[in-house]
Each structure stands twice: as structure tokens, then as C-alpha cells.
Scaffold this motif. Structure first.
Motif, PDB file in Angstrom:
ATOM      1  N   UNK A 183       0.806  -1.224   0.000  1.00 48.78           N
ATOM      2  CA  UNK A 183       0.000   0.000   0.000  1.00 48.78           C
ATOM      3  C   UNK A 183       0.838   1.271   0.000  1.00 48.78           C
ATOM      4  N   UNK A 184       2.065   1.177  -0.427  1.00 49.70           N
ATOM      5  CA  UNK A 184       2.869   2.385  -0.584  1.00 49.70           C
ATOM      6  C   UNK A 184       2.425   3.097  -1.854  1.00 49.70           C
ATOM      7  N   UNK A 185       2.195   4.395  -1.756  1.00 48.33           N
ATOM      8  CA  UNK A 185       1.768   5.187  -2.904  1.00 48.33           C
ATOM      9  C   UNK A 185       2.829   6.227  -3.225  1.00 48.33           C
ATOM     10  N   UNK A 186       3.168   6.303  -4.505  1.00 44.82           N
ATOM     11  CA  UNK A 186       4.202   7.232  -4.939  1.00 44.82           C
ATOM     12  C   UNK A 186       3.770   7.895  -6.238  1.00 44.82           C
ATOM     13  N   UNK A 187       3.753   9.222  -6.298  1.00 46.60           N
ATOM     14  CA  UNK A 187       3.537   9.872  -7.593  1.00 46.60           C
ATOM     15  C   UNK A 187       4.748   9.628  -8.478  1.00 46.60           C
ATOM     16  N   UNK A 236      -7.116 -12.303  -8.890  1.00 49.41           N
ATOM     17  CA  UNK A 236      -8.078 -13.209  -8.260  1.00 49.41           C
ATOM     18  C   UNK A 236      -8.360 -12.874  -6.798  1.00 49.41           C
ATOM     19  N   UNK A 237      -7.496 -12.074  -6.150  1.00 50.32           N
ATOM     20  CA  UNK A 237      -7.727 -11.742  -4.743  1.00 50.32           C
ATOM     21  C   UNK A 237      -7.993 -10.256  -4.522  1.00 50.32           C
ATOM     22  N   UNK A 238      -8.283  -9.526  -5.598  1.00 47.82           N
ATOM     23  CA  UNK A 238      -8.497  -8.084  -5.482  1.00 47.82           C
ATOM     24  C   UNK A 238      -9.921  -7.773  -5.032  1.00 47.82           C
ATOM     25  N   UNK A 239     -10.079  -6.644  -4.367  1.00 53.72           N
ATOM     26  CA  UNK A 239     -11.397  -6.220  -3.904  1.00 53.72           C
ATOM     27  C   UNK A 239     -12.262  -5.814  -5.093  1.00 53.72           C
ATOM     28  N   UNK A 240     -13.567  -5.792  -4.868  1.00 56.94           N
ATOM     29  CA  UNK A 240     -14.483  -5.367  -5.922  1.00 56.94           C
ATOM     30  C   UNK A 240     -14.259  -3.897  -6.274  1.00 56.94           C
ATOM     31  N   UNK A 258       1.223   2.437  -6.921  1.00 53.97           N
ATOM     32  CA  UNK A 258       0.810   1.871  -5.638  1.00 53.97           C
ATOM     33  C   UNK A 258       1.208   0.402  -5.574  1.00 53.97           C
ATOM     34  N   UNK A 259       1.812   0.002  -4.465  1.00 54.44           N
ATOM     35  CA  UNK A 259       2.152  -1.406  -4.265  1.00 54.44           C
ATOM     36  C   UNK A 259       0.946  -2.120  -3.652  1.00 54.44           C
ATOM     37  N   UNK A 260       0.567  -3.245  -4.227  1.00 54.23           N
ATOM     38  CA  UNK A 260      -0.567  -4.015  -3.712  1.00 54.23           C
ATOM     39  C   UNK A 260      -0.130  -5.076  -2.717  1.00 54.23           C
ATOM     40  N   UNK A 261       1.150  -5.386  -2.724  1.00 53.34           N
ATOM     41  CA  UNK A 261       1.737  -6.354  -1.802  1.00 53.34           C
ATOM     42  C   UNK A 261       3.054  -5.767  -1.299  1.00 53.34           C
ATOM     43  N   UNK A 309       2.988  -7.103  -6.612  1.00 51.73           N
ATOM     44  CA  UNK A 309       2.264  -6.421  -7.685  1.00 51.73           C
ATOM     45  C   UNK A 309       2.287  -4.913  -7.473  1.00 51.73           C
ATOM     46  N   UNK A 310       2.303  -4.198  -8.588  1.00 51.29           N
ATOM     47  CA  UNK A 310       2.283  -2.735  -8.575  1.00 51.29           C
ATOM     48  C   UNK A 310       1.199  -2.261  -9.533  1.00 51.29           C
TER      49      UNK A 310
END
Length: 242
Positions: free
Chosen positions: A44-48, A183-187, A104-107, A63-64
Motif C-alpha cells: 500500500x505504498x503510494x508514490x507519484x 483473483x484476490x483483489x477487492x471489488x 501503488x504497491x498491492x503487496x 504487484x504494482x
């Protein structure tokens, strides 16, 4: 990275297994790994992009997401979802400019990173990489064109079906399939990938679940009727099943 590092061989192996770097001679892969530093970024790191565009990055694990948003409406659209072996900041590598994209990093992710100047020098010294890079760039451009046409021409059901099919292994020979990367992402996240909103995507997935097309619940998505999903995408049946 020092070739004596415990992570050197693991990093080189990851690149050799990626579609972009596979086929290169071992010395070329070892050369780029040597020029890189290994980094780990938390989930969940977010970078412009203006904070990252001066370095070239290659994912080793995790994943990014690359996205754009409208600050007034709060709406967001996912441009690319990247996995292991894939690079980012690649357009900045080519044109030397920052782009208005949020990363954004998802993992928890592990990646290789090197200055753009070093990446361009490596490209100059290994022109054979262009045979891999140009088709990859073509795929990226086709992906953006597909996203634009889906948003303009298709309804939510069709866009969602197309999204899932793009992440299903083309060699699948069964009606059951597990979508890669999503397959494991939120709606809500899936909605941001097709220009919709969470409640609409949730309603569509629940409808498909009742019809036996997918098995969908929080943090889990499986395809149960691949042929029917392809029909909902207004495409020919999945080529591996034809």
C-alpha cells in the motif's frame, strides 16, 4: 548489486523467467543486475511518478498498480497492473520525462532499481534487448487502446468479462480457471480497472455467481464457466477451448 550477494542469483533467475528478459544471454542479464540495487517496498505504498521516474524499476515479487485519478471527483482508473519480471517507468526511460501516473504497491514488493542513465547505457550496450522491448511496448500500447475502446464502446458486464479473460492463461483447457494477478483483489479495485464503481461490480459478480459463471466472494475470484464468460465478453469462445 554485488555478484557475491545472496540475492544476485535469485534476481537473475527472476529476470530469466520473465517474458521480457527471457532469451537474453546470461551475461546481459547479469550485467543489468550488477548495475541495480535491490529494494523492498511495503504494501500500500503510494508514490507519484515524479518521485520515481528518474530510476528504472523491475519487479521481482509482488504487484504494482499504475493509475490516474481525478482529484475533483475522486474517480480512479487503473492503467496497468504489473507482476514479477515486469518493469515500470519504462515510458520515462524512452522519453526522459515524468508522467502523471500514481504508483501503488498491492503487496510487499521486491524490486531492482537503477538510475535511468545506467538503464539507457545498458540498452546501448545490449541492442539485442530491443527485439524483446519493442513487442512488449506494443502490448502496453494495445492494452491502453483496449481500455479506451472498452470504456467508450462496452457496458460494465462486457468490460468486466474482458478484464477477467485478459488475466486467464491462454493455454487453459478447462472451464475452471483462476485469473492471474486479480483473483484476490477487492471489488472496488476491480471497478477501478474498468472505469466503474464497487456497487456495480459487486452486483454483476453476484449475478454471475448465481448463474454459475464465477465463484466470487471477498478477496477471491474463480471462473467456473470460461466459455460462457467469453460469450459475455462478446468475443469468440476462449481459443484454448474452441
Amino acid at each position: 548489486m554485488n555478484p557475491a550477494s545472496a540475492f544476485f542469483e535469485e534476481s537473475a533467475r527472476c529476470l530469466k523467467q520473465s517474458s521480457l528478459f527471457s532469451g537474453l544471454v546470461a551475461s546481459a542479464i547479469e550485467d543489468i543486475v550488477t548495475r541495480c540495487r535491490r529494494e523492498t517496498w511495503k504494501r500500500r505504498r503510494q508514490l507519484p511518478m515524479e518521485e520515481t521516474w528518474q530510476r528504472f524499476h523491475i519487479l521481482l515479487s509482488g504487484r504494482v498498480r499504475l493509475s490516474r485519478s481525478n482529484p475533483e471527483s475522486g474517480r480512479m482508473i487503473t492503467l496497468f497492473l504489473l507482476g514479477p519480471g515486469e518493469p515500470f517507468c519504462i515510458f520515462s526511460l524512452l522519453d526522459g520525462k515524468a508522467h502523471e501516473v500514481m504508483l501503488e504497491t498491492l503487496d510487499d514488493v521486491t524490486l531492482l532499481s537503477l538510475p535511468m542513465s545506467e538503464a539507457r547505457l545498458w540498452l546501448d550496450e545490449h541492442p539485442e534487448f530491443n527485439r524483446k522491448l519493442l513487442p512488449y511496448l506494443g502490448e502496453q500500447m494495445c492494452s491502453l487502446a483496449g481500455l479506451a475502446s472498452d470504456l467508450a464502446l462496452h457496458d460494465t458486464e462486457t468490460r468486466l468479462a474482458r478484464l477477467i479473460l485478459r488475466h486467464v492463461d491462454a493455454n487453459t483447457t478447462d472451464q475452471h480457471a483462476t485469473p492471474r494477478l486479480i483473483n484476490d483483489l477487492s471489488h472496488e479495485f476491480l471497478a477501478e480497472m474498468i472505469g466503474s464503481v464497487r456497487v456495480v461490480v459487486n452486483r454483476q459478480l453476484q449475478h454471475w455467481k448465481q448463474e454459475g459463471i464465477v465463484d466470487a466472494h471477498r478477496g477471491h475470484l474463480e471462473v467456473e464457466a470460461l466459455q460462457e464468460l467469453a460469450r459475455r465478453a462478446e468475443e469468440q469462445p476462449h481459443k484454448a477451448l474452441a
